[in-house]
Scaffold this motif. Structure first.
Motif, PDB file in Angstrom:
ATOM      1  N   THR A  76      47.215 -10.032   7.610  1.00 48.05           N
ATOM      2  CA  THR A  76      45.957 -10.093   8.348  1.00 48.05           C
ATOM      3  C   THR A  76      44.785 -10.234   7.379  1.00 48.05           C
ATOM      4  OG1 THR A  76      46.827  -8.819  10.183  1.00 48.05           O
ATOM      5  CG2 THR A  76      44.439  -8.792   9.914  1.00 48.05           C
ATOM      6  N   VAL A  77      43.856 -11.095   7.740  1.00 47.54           N
ATOM      7  CA  VAL A  77      42.657 -11.334   6.930  1.00 47.54           C
ATOM      8  C   VAL A  77      41.428 -11.083   7.798  1.00 47.54           C
ATOM      9  CG1 VAL A  77      41.404 -12.997   5.498  1.00 47.54           C
ATOM     10  CG2 VAL A  77      43.863 -13.255   5.799  1.00 47.54           C
ATOM     11  N   ILE A  78      40.530 -10.244   7.294  1.00 52.58           N
ATOM     12  CA  ILE A  78      39.241 -10.098   7.968  1.00 52.58           C
ATOM     13  C   ILE A  78      38.252 -10.924   7.180  1.00 52.58           C
ATOM     14  CG2 ILE A  78      37.325  -8.474   8.231  1.00 52.58           C
ATOM     15  CD1 ILE A  78      39.291  -6.476   9.243  1.00 52.58           C
ATOM     16  N   ILE A  79      37.477 -11.745   7.873  1.00 55.29           N
ATOM     17  CA  ILE A  79      36.576 -12.643   7.144  1.00 55.29           C
ATOM     18  C   ILE A  79      35.205 -12.650   7.799  1.00 55.29           C
ATOM     19  CG2 ILE A  79      37.226 -14.718   8.440  1.00 55.29           C
ATOM     20  CD1 ILE A  79      37.199 -16.231   5.730  1.00 55.29           C
ATOM     21  N   GLY A  80      34.174 -12.864   6.996  1.00 58.03           N
ATOM     22  CA  GLY A  80      32.837 -12.974   7.558  1.00 58.03           C
ATOM     23  C   GLY A  80      31.855 -13.473   6.513  1.00 58.03           C
ATOM     24  N   THR A  81      30.714 -13.964   6.999  1.00 54.81           N
ATOM     25  CA  THR A  81      29.614 -14.320   6.108  1.00 54.81           C
ATOM     26  C   THR A  81      28.746 -13.070   5.979  1.00 54.81           C
ATOM     27  OG1 THR A  81      29.665 -16.592   6.919  1.00 54.81           O
ATOM     28  CG2 THR A  81      27.683 -15.907   5.754  1.00 54.81           C
ATOM     29  N   VAL A  82      28.353 -12.752   4.750  1.00 60.35           N
ATOM     30  CA  VAL A  82      27.697 -11.465   4.486  1.00 60.35           C
ATOM     31  C   VAL A  82      26.296 -11.365   5.100  1.00 60.35           C
ATOM     32  CG1 VAL A  82      29.032 -11.081   2.380  1.00 60.35           C
ATOM     33  CG2 VAL A  82      26.788 -12.211   2.250  1.00 60.35           C
ATOM     34  N   ALA A  83      25.767 -10.147   5.109  1.00 55.63           N
ATOM     35  CA  ALA A  83      24.475  -9.849   5.730  1.00 55.63           C
ATOM     36  C   ALA A  83      23.360 -10.774   5.248  1.00 55.63           C
ATOM     37  CB  ALA A  83      24.102  -8.396   5.451  1.00 55.63           C
ATOM     38  N   GLY A  89      32.296 -13.397  12.023  1.00 49.51           N
ATOM     39  CA  GLY A  89      31.118 -14.243  12.236  1.00 49.51           C
ATOM     40  C   GLY A  89      30.171 -14.257  11.043  1.00 49.51           C
ATOM     41  N   VAL A  90      28.879 -14.389  11.335  1.00 48.41           N
ATOM     42  CA  VAL A  90      27.875 -14.499  10.267  1.00 48.41           C
ATOM     43  C   VAL A  90      26.988 -13.251  10.248  1.00 48.41           C
ATOM     44  CG1 VAL A  90      27.802 -17.022  10.340  1.00 48.41           C
ATOM     45  CG2 VAL A  90      26.226 -15.723  11.768  1.00 48.41           C
ATOM     46  N   ASP A  91      26.226 -13.103   9.160  1.00 46.57           N
ATOM     47  CA  ASP A  91      25.272 -11.991   9.038  1.00 46.57           C
ATOM     48  C   ASP A  91      25.972 -10.652   9.294  1.00 46.57           C
ATOM     49  OD1 ASP A  91      22.914 -10.619   8.764  1.00 46.57           O
ATOM     50  OD2 ASP A  91      22.123 -11.136  10.748  1.00 46.57           O
ATOM     51  N   VAL A  92      27.097 -10.457   8.633  1.00 46.73           N
ATOM     52  CA  VAL A  92      27.910  -9.262   8.871  1.00 46.73           C
ATOM     53  C   VAL A  92      27.521  -8.171   7.863  1.00 46.73           C
ATOM     54  CG1 VAL A  92      30.255  -8.346   9.023  1.00 46.73           C
ATOM     55  CG2 VAL A  92      29.815 -10.730   9.664  1.00 46.73           C
ATOM     56  N   PRO A 101      43.675  -4.722   7.506  1.00 48.71           N
ATOM     57  CA  PRO A 101      44.097  -6.019   6.964  1.00 48.71           C
ATOM     58  C   PRO A 101      44.601  -5.890   5.520  1.00 48.71           C
ATOM     59  CG  PRO A 101      41.741  -5.779   6.680  1.00 48.71           C
ATOM     60  CD  PRO A 101      42.213  -4.544   7.416  1.00 48.71           C
ATOM     61  N   GLN A 102      45.337  -6.911   5.074  1.00 46.89           N
ATOM     62  CA  GLN A 102      45.732  -6.969   3.667  1.00 46.89           C
ATOM     63  C   GLN A 102      44.623  -7.630   2.833  1.00 46.89           C
ATOM     64  OE1 GLN A 102      47.839  -7.821   6.199  1.00 46.89           O
ATOM     65  NE2 GLN A 102      49.197  -6.083   5.938  1.00 46.89           N
ATOM     66  N   PHE A 103      43.833  -8.502   3.512  1.00 50.45           N
ATOM     67  CA  PHE A 103      42.787  -9.239   2.805  1.00 50.45           C
ATOM     68  C   PHE A 103      41.438  -9.132   3.525  1.00 50.45           C
ATOM     69  CE2 PHE A 103      46.730 -11.474   1.799  1.00 50.45           C
ATOM     70  CZ  PHE A 103      46.630 -11.620   0.430  1.00 50.45           C
ATOM     71  N   VAL A 104      40.378  -9.162   2.700  1.00 59.53           N
ATOM     72  CA  VAL A 104      39.032  -9.276   3.257  1.00 59.53           C
ATOM     73  C   VAL A 104      38.388 -10.483   2.581  1.00 59.53           C
ATOM     74  CG1 VAL A 104      36.757  -8.204   3.459  1.00 59.53           C
ATOM     75  CG2 VAL A 104      38.808  -6.804   3.672  1.00 59.53           C
ATOM     76  N   GLY A 105      37.839 -11.405   3.372  1.00 56.42           N
ATOM     77  CA  GLY A 105      37.191 -12.596   2.826  1.00 56.42           C
ATOM     78  C   GLY A 105      35.693 -12.526   3.054  1.00 56.42           C
ATOM     79  N   LEU A 106      34.931 -12.699   1.974  1.00 52.21           N
ATOM     80  CA  LEU A 106      33.471 -12.654   2.084  1.00 52.21           C
ATOM     81  C   LEU A 106      32.896 -14.005   1.694  1.00 52.21           C
ATOM     82  CD1 LEU A 106      32.858  -9.281   0.169  1.00 52.21           C
ATOM     83  CD2 LEU A 106      33.232  -9.589   2.628  1.00 52.21           C
ATOM     84  N   SER A 107      31.996 -14.507   2.527  1.00 51.31           N
ATOM     85  CA  SER A 107      31.360 -15.794   2.234  1.00 51.31           C
ATOM     86  C   SER A 107      29.859 -15.604   2.040  1.00 51.31           C
ATOM     87  CB  SER A 107      31.614 -16.755   3.414  1.00 51.31           C
ATOM     88  OG  SER A 107      31.063 -18.028   3.134  1.00 51.31           O
ATOM     89  N   ALA A 108      29.294 -16.283   1.040  1.00 50.27           N
ATOM     90  CA  ALA A 108      27.835 -16.274   0.831  1.00 50.27           C
ATOM     91  C   ALA A 108      27.405 -17.625   0.294  1.00 50.27           C
ATOM     92  CB  ALA A 108      27.431 -15.178  -0.149  1.00 50.27           C
ATOM     93  N   LEU A 109      26.370 -18.176   0.874  1.00 50.06           N
ATOM     94  CA  LEU A 109      25.885 -19.508   0.464  1.00 50.06           C
ATOM     95  C   LEU A 109      24.507 -19.451  -0.186  1.00 50.06           C
ATOM     96  CD1 LEU A 109      27.116 -22.478   0.928  1.00 50.06           C
ATOM     97  CD2 LEU A 109      28.330 -20.593   1.957  1.00 50.06           C
TER      98      LEU A 109
END
Ligand code: B12
Length: 212
Positions: free
Chosen positions: A92-99, A125-128, A142-150
């Motif tokens: 399981t992966v939890i993913i989101g775009t950071v605050a 989602g976004v702005d997490v 989850p086994q993984f956490v994915g963080l996105s930032a642009l």
């Protein structure tokens, strides 16, 4: 002009119908999904990016291009590997775009690729906020956490998120993957993330390797 270039142009112009038609045509002609994504759909965003930066393209037009890209991805879903459907999920992966950050095109692509590679993906989602990530880890384990930032300004929210996970005593429970245009391996090391992924394919490969 090659069909891939035509597809890139249609994404750039936000031509939803055109994107659907050319993507379908390429699929019917046996083009590989990876090529359709990288040369066609993302090729379109490569035209958008410098124009947006130069102020030659504005938010509504960029959003339209993103929507067009999404139409192509939607058609490609069934082609993206046999991982989906009833196959047992790898992890399981939890993913989101950071605050503070609303960019989600890249994150959505990572979601699509991971889902099609037999990962169970929970997209926040976004702005997490860091707190929301922590809550989701407690809930879904989850086994993984994915963080996105642009944005360079939201890279710090990525750091805050990793620290909040640590403060909640959950750091050893998850592998943290980070990505987004301004992120680098150096930054990932600096904030004690487990891995930097340059693109969605790398995310899949790195996560799969970590499971082995
Ligand atoms: C599209 C876009 C937008 C769209 C977003 C639409 C959406 N739904 O996402 C809109 C128009 C809304 C937008 C708004 C803004 N944007 Co903008 N945007 C872009 C643009 C042109 C493309 C980004 C993109 O989607 N690329 C395509 C995807 C596929 O690539 P990607 O995101 O890098 O993702 C891949 C990898 O990085 C990786 N990855 C990404 N995330 C993750 C996560 C994990 C876990 C993993 C493993 C991998 C991974 O895998 C992905 C797939 O291969 C970039 C330019 C650029 N060069 O990046 C600017 C850019 C990011 N934006 C920028 C700016 C400044 C803004 C605004 C502040 C503009 C404004 N003044 O309002 C706002 C900020 C809004 C906010 N609070 O977030 C700047 C950032 C500058 C900086 N250094 O901080 C950029 C670089 C443009 C520029 N000036 O050069 N933007």
């Amino acid at each position: 002009m090659s069909e891939f270039n035509k597809l890139a142009q249609a994404v750039f112009k936000g031509d939803l119908k055109g994107v659907k038609a050319i993507t379908q045509e390429l699929m019917d002609n046996g083009a590989k999904a990876d090529d359709i994504i990288n040369q066609g759909l993302l090729g379109g965003m490569d035209i958008v990016a410098p124009k947006f930066k130069a102020g030659e393209m504005f938010v509504p037009e960029v959003l339209r291009a993103a929507k067009a890209l999404g139409c192509g991805m939607e058609l490609l879903k069934p082609l993206l590997g046999a991982g989906g459907g009833s196959l047992k999920k790898l992890a399981t992966v939890i993913i989101g775009t950071v605050a503070g950050d609303l960019h989600d095109i890249g994150k959505n692509l990572v979601v699509l690729i991971l889902e099609s590679s037999a990962f169970n993906v929970i997209d926040l989602g976004v702005d997490v906020s860091p707190e929301k990530f922590v809550e989701a880890i407690k809930e879904h384990k989850p086994q993984f956490v994915g963080l996105s930032a642009l944005l360079t300004t939201t890279m710090m929210a990525m750091k805050d998120t990793v620290e909040a996970i640590k403060a909640a005593g959950l750091r050893d429970e998850v592998k943290i993957l980070v990505g987004g245009a301004p992120i680098s391996q150096e930054f990932a090391d600096e904030i004690y993330a487990d891995a930097f992924c340059a693109d969605a394919i790398a995310a899949k490969e790195i996560a799969t390797k970590m499971l082995a």
